[in-house]
Design a protein around this motif. Structure first.
Motif, PDB file in Angstrom:
ATOM      1  N   GLU A 231     -42.135  -5.572  -5.926  1.00  0.00           N
ATOM      2  CA  GLU A 231     -41.256  -5.123  -7.006  1.00  0.00           C
ATOM      3  C   GLU A 231     -39.820  -5.081  -6.520  1.00  0.00           C
ATOM      4  N   THR A 232     -38.910  -5.560  -7.347  1.00  0.00           N
ATOM      5  CA  THR A 232     -37.492  -5.578  -6.989  1.00  0.00           C
ATOM      6  C   THR A 232     -36.790  -4.376  -7.593  1.00  0.00           C
ATOM      7  N   SER A 233     -36.086  -3.638  -6.781  1.00  0.00           N
ATOM      8  CA  SER A 233     -35.314  -2.498  -7.263  1.00  0.00           C
ATOM      9  C   SER A 233     -33.870  -2.920  -7.462  1.00  0.00           C
ATOM     10  N   LEU A 234     -33.330  -2.603  -8.612  1.00  0.00           N
ATOM     11  CA  LEU A 234     -31.946  -2.962  -8.884  1.00  0.00           C
ATOM     12  C   LEU A 234     -30.969  -2.043  -8.165  1.00  0.00           C
ATOM     13  N   ILE A 235     -31.477  -1.145  -7.347  1.00  0.00           N
ATOM     14  CA  ILE A 235     -30.593  -0.352  -6.504  1.00  0.00           C
ATOM     15  C   ILE A 235     -29.891  -1.271  -5.503  1.00  0.00           C
ATOM     16  N   GLU A 236     -30.566  -2.311  -5.066  1.00  0.00           N
ATOM     17  CA  GLU A 236     -30.049  -3.126  -3.973  1.00  0.00           C
ATOM     18  C   GLU A 236     -29.170  -4.282  -4.435  1.00  0.00           C
ATOM     19  N   GLN A 237     -29.325  -4.741  -5.657  1.00  0.00           N
ATOM     20  CA  GLN A 237     -28.460  -5.782  -6.201  1.00  0.00           C
ATOM     21  C   GLN A 237     -28.167  -5.479  -7.662  1.00  0.00           C
ATOM     22  N   PHE A 238     -27.015  -5.950  -8.119  1.00  0.00           N
ATOM     23  CA  PHE A 238     -26.650  -5.739  -9.505  1.00  0.00           C
ATOM     24  C   PHE A 238     -25.800  -6.916  -9.972  1.00  0.00           C
ATOM     25  N   TRP A 239     -25.643  -7.015 -11.277  1.00  0.00           N
ATOM     26  CA  TRP A 239     -24.777  -8.040 -11.857  1.00  0.00           C
ATOM     27  C   TRP A 239     -23.376  -7.461 -12.030  1.00  0.00           C
ATOM     28  N   TYR A 240     -22.391  -8.370 -12.053  1.00  0.00           N
ATOM     29  CA  TYR A 240     -21.015  -7.904 -12.215  1.00  0.00           C
ATOM     30  C   TYR A 240     -20.150  -9.039 -12.750  1.00  0.00           C
TER      31      TYR A 240
END
Length: 521
Positions: A231-240
């Motif tokens: 499972e990928t947590s969006l804590i570690e990457q995000f869009w910008y």
């Protein structure tokens, strides 16, 4: 055709406007009234001398697929490396066929999230992690105390009548005192014992030492989802967005106008005219003159305090006026500081331009300085900085109250305070400062004390107006993120289009009790 008046051109108001117009059926005539001359509210991007400032810092991620799809439709994900990733050889999960940020502006970048706490003149992970460096930074005695106080919190639970008790129940008193107490006081200007636990339930949700341990083990052993994948947590990457959050909202504003909607800037709503349980029109101040706009449906993102103030003279119950007028807010100032270099050293293994520290923002607990967070705009997007290789563009965030001594300081006084504080913490040297810019934001944070305890009574009263929908952070007096504000707009528009009378679904957005930075499948 029904006339819809939307108050506020921030994320919630713009989303509602677009959702009403996007299918092109011409059922609604949409007019958005914006008090300022800017689009995006607190999510706007400030442009200054070739550099850009993100007001407050906005990571684009959501547990709600509707929101992610909405964003990607407006700004497609990058298909080629950004300038800094290419130069440093950093890998990102690029979108096949997506735009090249070196050649196109309408592109959503994929960024690495690094956010730390700076206290005891050391860096700690945020959210707190239980790794060797954390214990080394804390020292043996403090670590032992923290361990015992956490064990006590497991067996002796405090009644969650305040934010202080909320934190102690999850982290123990020692870790609460070190990581939460001082920063919370900076943010709100009130001790956590005076603040409702609702704020913790909203912003921190299920985060606790137990959750931290679970996350640590999942990273070691690989947490699997239903498809058998990690499972990928969006804590570690995000869009910008390449040019900051305001770029996305400006793009959405253009879409609304293309669909026939109107966005009227400089329209300050002062009064709402009521007949029975129906809003009939709004009175606006425009260039010193009064203008009245009638409508069939009204969607408000303006502060609840100001909304009810606008009802005065229309037989509003005194207790509702008292609750609304007593709702507190925290105002906000940020100082952009352009420097040749930072004195803070990058001791991580992460590659950055100029080898600066990799943080997007840093929480500063130290009560000896007034600023609460530092943003490093280079790390949000290299395209926010005119010369990202040779300068560092940072933002110091100050929490204050409109009219207090900090708010009333001149730009020169306030900027000098900021530079003095940076020097006192040995973060920058004054001689390395190249440029500065100050921004003020009123009612940035709806607060959870004073008359907030009676907010449910006020919500019940507002829901009596059959053609009024309150959405967004200030529209609901709820400390929502962008995505939650957008979801309140989705829910309101769904109710409008389908004739749904209840508004519970709108108010219930972001009331679930799970950590708000973790994506669910």
């Amino acid at each position: 055709m029904k006339k819809v008046i939307i108050i506020g051109a921030g994320p919630a108001g713009l989303t509602a406007g677009y959702e009403l117009l996007k299918d092109g059926k011409e059922e609604y005539e949409v007019t958005i009234l914006e008090e300022s001359q800017e689009i995006g509210g607190i999510s706007r991007t400030v442009k200054y001398n070739g550099n850009r400032m993100d007001i407050g810092g906005h990571r684009f991620f959501s547990k709600d697929k509707r929101v992610m799809d909405f964003w990607e439709d407006l700004m497609p994900l990058q298909g080629e490396n950004s300038f800094d990733d290419e130069k440093l050889g950093r890998e990102k999960p690029l979108k096949k066929g997506g735009p090249n940020p070196e050649k196109e502006d309408q592109v959503m970048l994929i960024r690495t999230r690094v956010s730390r706490i700076y206290t005891l003149n050391k860096f700690f992970d945020y959210p707190i992690s239980l790794k060797l460096q954390t214990f080394t930074n804390m020292g043996l005695i403090r670590t032992i105390k923290a361990g015992f106080s956490y064990l006590k919190s497991i067996f002796v639970k405090k009644k969650e009548t305040s934010l202080e008790n909320f934190y102690i129940n999850r982290f123990g008193k020692e870790l609460y005192s070190l990581f939460f107490e001082k920063y919370t006081y900076k943010l709100w200007g009130r001790h956590p014992k005076e603040i409702s636990a609702d704020w913790g339930a909203q912003r921190v949700k299920g985060l606790s030492i137990t959750a931290v341990l679970k996350d640590a083990f999942s990273k070691i052993f690989g947490r699997k989802n239903k498809n058998g994948k990690v499972e990928t947590s969006l804590i570690e990457q995000f869009w910008y967005p390449k040019l900051g959050p305001g770029q996305l909202w400006e793009t959405l504003a253009d879409r609304i106008i293309e669909k026939g909607g109107k966005i009227q800037k400089g329209y300050s709503v002062k009064k709402l005219n009521i007949e029975g349980n129906t809003i009939k029109s709004v009175e606006c101040e425009v260039n010193g003159k009064k203008e009245v706009l009638s409508g069939d449906i009204f969607i408000s993102t303006m502060p609840v305090k100001d909304l009810v103030e606008g009802f005065k003279g229309d037989k509003v119950p005194k207790d509702m006026i008292d609750i609304a007028s007593g709702l507190p807010y925290r105002d906000f100032q940020t100082v952009g500081v352009l420097v040749k270099k930072l004195n803070l050293k990058n001791k991580t293994k992460m590659k950055t331009l100029g080898n600066i520290i990799p943080d997007c923002w840093i929480y500063v607990q130290d009560p000896s300085v007034k600023f609460g967070r530092i943003q490093i705009f280079n790390n949000w997007s290299p395209y926010l900085v005119k010369d990202a290789e040779n300068t560092v563009w940072i933002g110091l965030e100050y929490f204050c109250n409109e009219g207090d001594k900090y708010w009333n300081m001149s730009d020169e006084e306030f900027v000098n305070l900021a530079i003095d504080e940076l020097e006192s913490k040995k973060i920058v040297n004054r001689e390395d400062v190249l440029d500065t810019h100050r921004e003020k934001v009123k009612k940035a944070y709806p607060a959870y004390f004073d008359t907030y305890d009676n907010i449910d009574k006020l919500i019940k009263y507002l829901d009596k107006f059959d053609n009024l929908y309150c959405i967004g952070r200030n529209g609901q007096h709820r400390y929502n993120n962008m995505d939650h504000s957008m979801v309140t707009a989705f829910e309101a528009v769904n109710n409008i289009k389908n004739g749904i009378k209840t508004k519970e679904n709108i108010w219930n957005v972001n009331t679930e009790k799970e950590y708000h930075e973790e994506k669910s499948n």
